[in-house]
Each structure stands twice: as C-alpha cells, then as structure tokens.
Design an enzyme around this catalytic site. Sequence first.
Site, PDB file in Angstrom:
ATOM      1  N   GLU A 164       1.107  -0.805   0.067  1.00 53.73           N
ATOM      2  CA  GLU A 164      -0.391  -0.191  -0.003  1.00 53.73           C
ATOM      3  C   GLU A 164       1.070   1.541   0.053  1.00 53.73           C
ATOM      4  O   GLU A 164       0.486   1.689   1.176  1.00 53.73           O
ATOM      5  CB  GLU A 164      -0.982   0.251   0.940  1.00 53.73           C
ATOM      6  CG  GLU A 164      -2.146  -1.126   0.709  1.00 53.73           C
ATOM      7  CD  GLU A 164      -3.247  -0.971   2.342  1.00 53.73           C
ATOM      8  OE1 GLU A 164      -4.188  -1.964   2.496  1.00 53.73           O
ATOM      9  OE2 GLU A 164      -2.427  -0.635   3.091  1.00 53.73           O
ATOM     10  N   GLU A 360      -5.075  -8.671   0.778  1.00 53.90           N
ATOM     11  CA  GLU A 360      -5.602  -8.187   2.639  1.00 53.90           C
ATOM     12  C   GLU A 360      -6.857  -8.584   2.744  1.00 53.90           C
ATOM     13  O   GLU A 360      -7.494  -7.407   1.487  1.00 53.90           O
ATOM     14  CB  GLU A 360      -5.169  -6.547   3.325  1.00 53.90           C
ATOM     15  CG  GLU A 360      -3.572  -7.211   3.846  1.00 53.90           C
ATOM     16  CD  GLU A 360      -3.733  -5.946   4.006  1.00 53.90           C
ATOM     17  OE1 GLU A 360      -4.522  -4.912   4.719  1.00 53.90           O
ATOM     18  OE2 GLU A 360      -2.088  -5.533   3.985  1.00 53.90           O
TER      19      GLU A 360
END
Length: 457
Positions: A164, A360
Amino acid sequence: MYQFPTNFLWGAAASAPQTEGHALLNGKSPSTWDKWYELAPANFQPNQGPAITSNVYECYADDIKRMQAIGLTSYRTSISWTRLLPDGKNINEEAVSYYRDYFKALNKAHIHPIINLFHFDMPWWLMEKGGWETRESVNAFAFYAQTAFDLFGDLVPQWTTFNEPIVHVECGYLFGYHYPAVVDLKKAVQVGYHTLMAHIAAVEAFKTGGFKGSIGIILNISPTYARSESAADQRAKDAADLLNSKSFLDPCVLGHFPPALIALLSEHQLMPLTEDGDAARIAANPVDFLGLNYYQPRRVQAPTQPKSPAQMPADFYSPYDWPAKKMNHYRGWEIYPEALYDMAVMIKDEYHNIPWYVAENGMGVADEDRFMNAAGMIEDDYRITFMQDHLRQLHRGIAAGSNCFGYHTWTFVDCWSWLNGYTNRYGFYRMALNAPYERSLKKSGLWFKTVSENNGF
C-alpha cells in the site's frame, strides 16, 4: 459449492513492524514508528507501542504450527529493513539467521511464503536525511532489496516491494496519521514518485540478477463510485481513480503513467522532479503479479469548495456518504463485497489480466471478548460472514475470467495496528494482552480450515 481454482492459495497477511517485536533488540535500529513512539507516545494507544507487538521474533516456530492447524497454504509477511541493514549498509547476521530459519520453516510446512520488503517502516537513519522526499531513498531501497534477494532468494518464491505505497504518502504527507505528519500536497506527490522509482529499482535488481520466482507489488485499489452520472461527479471519480489507484497501478503494470494524471498534476503545478531515464526504467520493469488489498470502496462527489491550484485531495473530490451503506462501525468502514468483483473485472479488462491475489481482506472488531463462549473461544461469526460475502464476489470475478490465484486475510494472529494499537482485532487467533504472546483460536479459524481443505465452501 463455491469451488476455487486448483492450487489456489488460502492464506493470511501480516507485517514485520506489526508482529515481530524486539523492535530495538538483536541488532535492529529504529524505524520511524519506534522513534515517533519515543517522541510522542500520546499519539498512540496507552502502553501499546511497537516494542513487543505479537512477539513473532520468538514465537514464529509455534505460529507456523498454528498456521498448519487452520489450513493455511500461504503466508505473507515482511522483512524489517532496519533489522536486516541497521545502518543501511552493513548486514545484521542475527537477522539473516532469523529470517532464513523463519522462511525455511514456512517452506517445510508447505506454507507458500510471499515476502514483502516495505510496510510503512521507514528507517530512522534515512528519515533524518529526508526519507522518501529525497532521491537518495531510491538507491537506498534498491540496495536493501538486492541484499534481501541475495540472502533469501533461494527460500522465497514470490516477492513484493511495497505494501500500500499510497498509504505512507497520504498518511505521512497529507493527513497526519504517520510520521512525519506533514501536510503538503506537492511533497506528497514527490514522495509518491520516489516510492515508485524505489519499487522500479528493486524490480530492476530482481530481473537483472536472474533470481528465481516472481516479483510484484501490493496495492490497495478501492474501486471508486460516483454519487451520480453528472459531469462534475464523474470528474471527481476520475480524479480519485487517477490519484489513488492509477498513479501506482498503471506504471507498475502498464509501464507508464496515465496521460490524464500527468495533465491533472501539470494543471495544478504538482509535477514531481524526475531524472533522465526514469520513463525508460519504468517501461522496462513491469511487475509479474499484483497483490490487491480490499476493505472498503471509495465513494466520491464533486468537491464543494475546490481551490486552484489544488492544495489537498478535497480540491479534486469530496467523500460521498451513500445512504444505503452497510457499515463496520468499529473501523468506520463501509462493507461492500461487490467491489471485489468489480476490481477483478477491472484487472482482467484493463491490466492484461495479470496474475493477482487478494493480499488483504478482513474485518476489525473491538472488544471481541464479548463473544467468548464458556470454552474460551471467541465466536466471531461476523468475520465468517464477512469472508463468505467477499469470497462469493471473488468467485464471480474468477468465473468471469479474472486471473486470481489466492485469498489472504488480515490477519493470522491479532497484531499491533499503528496508532490504534490493539483496539480492533482481526486475527484467526486471539492474543491476550495480559498474558503477552498467548494465542487462542477463534471460530473463524476453524471455518477457514474447512475452506482450505475443500478449496471452497
């Protein structure tokens, strides 16, 4: 029965800074998290800093047995840059032994390791030089990546460079959630660019080094949904996609920035400083696969009072509060599984159907001990429902032809979550704070085992 492809990876995800502990021990130097907790502990949950977390440094061997007990066939975690290279140059041999033992144990247990290099944990020695604001960070990261490939390449079949990356851009340089808590859109763009070039340098090192396996990046690509079909709302949607998703996705997969992003940044005097040859390096080093994190969609509408040139993301788009939303009120996030299908189709149609996996997906809930039964097990049926709903949509995407090879939840055992500490829990295993490191299985772990064994549900 929702049946998934043969050899589909059923796993969980975590990171070194959120689980390892021993944060300033065994040769490790401080990251920005270690230093920020020292300088400003009031920013964190009381007595919940990065020093111990889940103590995986000591518990990894037993944790791998616990992974086997719930059917994990894959695990994604990260290496701590400051543990492996405490000063950025010299190798910490104890760290080498630790990581090699860890990765060997995963392989021996037939748990496919996916190892990430950076999960928000900027070394303090580099932060003092400017962190991602300085071009020096690109070469520093490339050296770290090369070192990791050299030392562990025989044990790691799949690498990722960043988790991220847009998050340390936003949280560190726009919204004040991560160190250095700067609010400066121009700096944020430069930080993002240097991060991208660090990723490119690592991919370049991997490919020129002839290492086995594959390399990718993990992005949080939340699909953007506009309030309406009006021109103003659609412009807001396009800007949100360009800034938050395509800024990394396009150069990493397609090898170039979207022309519309360049035009947008140029219009607002936000173009970053670059170096000759950068574009050619980006074009020559696309990723082999993607990890995509998904928790919530992005809903936007036209900005209410935009400034020009823009000073914040709110000058491009404003959040839209969809009246029909379903919420996880503990985390403040909308629950919208349908976006996972939209994301799968987007990757198939717009990004060469590159191999990808859900890196995720999970549900954080506070005060989970309320749901503990007489036998001491947390009955987290809400988490099971959350996973079922998202897996149904993922199955739809795969049936439509999207090339997804795995599903990883956040996370295996309750872990430390930055400024939130242990407020919200995500794990298949509960970690007791009053008896540190003690793990106990939740009901969701039993359910996940049946999913893994049946390759579906």
